[in-house]
Design an enzyme around this catalytic site. Structure first.
Site, PDB file in Angstrom:
ATOM      1  N   HIS A  62       0.830  -1.196   0.000  1.00  0.00           N
ATOM      2  CA  HIS A  62       0.000   0.000   0.000  1.00  0.00           C
ATOM      3  C   HIS A  62       0.875   1.261   0.000  1.00  0.00           C
ATOM      4  O   HIS A  62       1.972   1.273   0.562  1.00  0.00           O
ATOM      5  CB  HIS A  62      -0.902   0.021   1.235  1.00  0.00           C
ATOM      6  CG  HIS A  62      -1.825  -1.156   1.307  1.00  0.00           C
ATOM      7  ND1 HIS A  62      -2.268  -1.686   2.497  1.00  0.00           N
ATOM      8  CD2 HIS A  62      -2.401  -1.901   0.326  1.00  0.00           C
ATOM      9  CE1 HIS A  62      -3.080  -2.713   2.252  1.00  0.00           C
ATOM     10  NE2 HIS A  62      -3.166  -2.863   0.943  1.00  0.00           N
ATOM     11  N   LYS A  72       3.934   6.467   8.236  1.00  0.00           N
ATOM     12  CA  LYS A  72       3.417   5.519   9.215  1.00  0.00           C
ATOM     13  C   LYS A  72       4.511   5.153  10.209  1.00  0.00           C
ATOM     14  O   LYS A  72       5.676   5.007   9.826  1.00  0.00           O
ATOM     15  CB  LYS A  72       2.946   4.235   8.528  1.00  0.00           C
ATOM     16  CG  LYS A  72       1.851   4.425   7.508  1.00  0.00           C
ATOM     17  CD  LYS A  72       1.595   3.133   6.742  1.00  0.00           C
ATOM     18  CE  LYS A  72       0.563   3.329   5.653  1.00  0.00           C
ATOM     19  NZ  LYS A  72       0.414   2.129   4.805  1.00  0.00           N
ATOM     20  N   TYR A 132      -0.693   1.013  13.903  1.00  0.00           N
ATOM     21  CA  TYR A 132      -0.181   2.036  12.992  1.00  0.00           C
ATOM     22  C   TYR A 132      -0.485   3.416  13.567  1.00  0.00           C
ATOM     23  O   TYR A 132      -1.625   3.694  13.942  1.00  0.00           O
ATOM     24  CB  TYR A 132      -0.887   2.007  11.643  1.00  0.00           C
ATOM     25  CG  TYR A 132      -1.063   0.702  10.919  1.00  0.00           C
ATOM     26  CD1 TYR A 132      -0.416   0.462   9.706  1.00  0.00           C
ATOM     27  CD2 TYR A 132      -1.936  -0.283  11.389  1.00  0.00           C
ATOM     28  CE1 TYR A 132      -0.622  -0.713   8.995  1.00  0.00           C
ATOM     29  CE2 TYR A 132      -2.138  -1.462  10.694  1.00  0.00           C
ATOM     30  CZ  TYR A 132      -1.486  -1.665   9.495  1.00  0.00           C
ATOM     31  OH  TYR A 132      -1.695  -2.822   8.800  1.00  0.00           O
ATOM     32  N   ASP A 171      -6.093  -6.487  -2.742  1.00  0.00           N
ATOM     33  CA  ASP A 171      -4.647  -6.648  -2.883  1.00  0.00           C
ATOM     34  C   ASP A 171      -4.313  -7.655  -3.978  1.00  0.00           C
ATOM     35  O   ASP A 171      -3.354  -7.479  -4.734  1.00  0.00           O
ATOM     36  CB  ASP A 171      -4.025  -7.092  -1.558  1.00  0.00           C
ATOM     37  CG  ASP A 171      -3.984  -5.974  -0.528  1.00  0.00           C
ATOM     38  OD1 ASP A 171      -4.168  -4.799  -0.905  1.00  0.00           O
ATOM     39  OD2 ASP A 171      -3.781  -6.270   0.665  1.00  0.00           O
TER      40      ASP A 171
END
Length: 200
Positions: A62, A72, A132, A171
């Site tokens: 991603h 992140k 995250y 995905d």
């Protein structure tokens, strides 16, 4: 807190000291002072995410449009995972290269992933949790993916899988690395560098 800059991508690994005793354990996986010293600027926290994954689940690859992108800071408070960061910035001297770091609930290592890099992981145990801290909120129109099984990327899943990889439909149907480049989805290296400067 020990700090290590990853060779191929510029992502940064943070290794906190933990304090076990008869009650259990205390650890601070994210420490702003260490992050600021390593980055040269603070990280804005706009959203926190939490995922739980079964063994052999792969999430990613991603990434987000830059600017603003989404930095992140990730760590694994339960279970274990192999975290992979890929330099997908067109024009970067390490374009297409990746780094892999084990994150787990034994050492509570954290990983800072700058804007413009691709991010993915595979869960090594059932009930693996990923936490995250994100610099920008989720913006579906600016979010993109690359198929994590694309052989051109050569990501190191095979040696860590206990069975068949488990992916979301999104995905699995994501474009290959080459297709993402052809479609103009990949971040530009110079644009990313300019954006990093605005954060200082």
């Amino acid at each position: 807190m020990q700090v290590r800059r990853l060779e191929n991508t510029g992502a940064i690994e943070f290794i906190p000291k933990s304090f076990p005793d008869h009650r259990g354990l205390f650890v601070a996986p994210f420490q702003e002072a260490a992050l600021v010293e390593a980055l040269g600027h603070p990280m804005r926290i706009a959203q926190t995410n939490h995922s739980v994954s079964a063994r052999d689940v792969i999430r990613g690859v991603h990434f987000s449009d830059v600017p603003p992108g989404q930095a992140k800071y990730v760590y694994c408070p339960q279970g274990a995972l192999l975290d992979v960061v890929i330099d997908i910035r067109v024009g970067s001297p390490t374009f297409g290269k990746w780094d892999a770091v084990r994150l787990d609930a034994a050492e509570y290592r954290g990983l800072y992933v700058p804007e413009g890099l691709g991010h993915a992981f595979v869960a090594l145990t059932d009930n693996t949790v990923m936490s995250y801290l994100c610099s920008t909120p989720y913006n579906p129109g600016a979010e993109h993916g690359i198929n994590p099984l694309d052989p051109e990327l050569g990501l190191p899943w095979g040696e860590h899988l206990g069975g068949e990889p488990v992916l979301s439909e999104k995905d699995r149907e994501a474009p290959t690395f080459a297709e993402a480049a052809e479609q103009g989805l990949l971040p530009d290296y110079e644009t990313c560098l300019t954006h990093y400067e605005t954060l200082r």
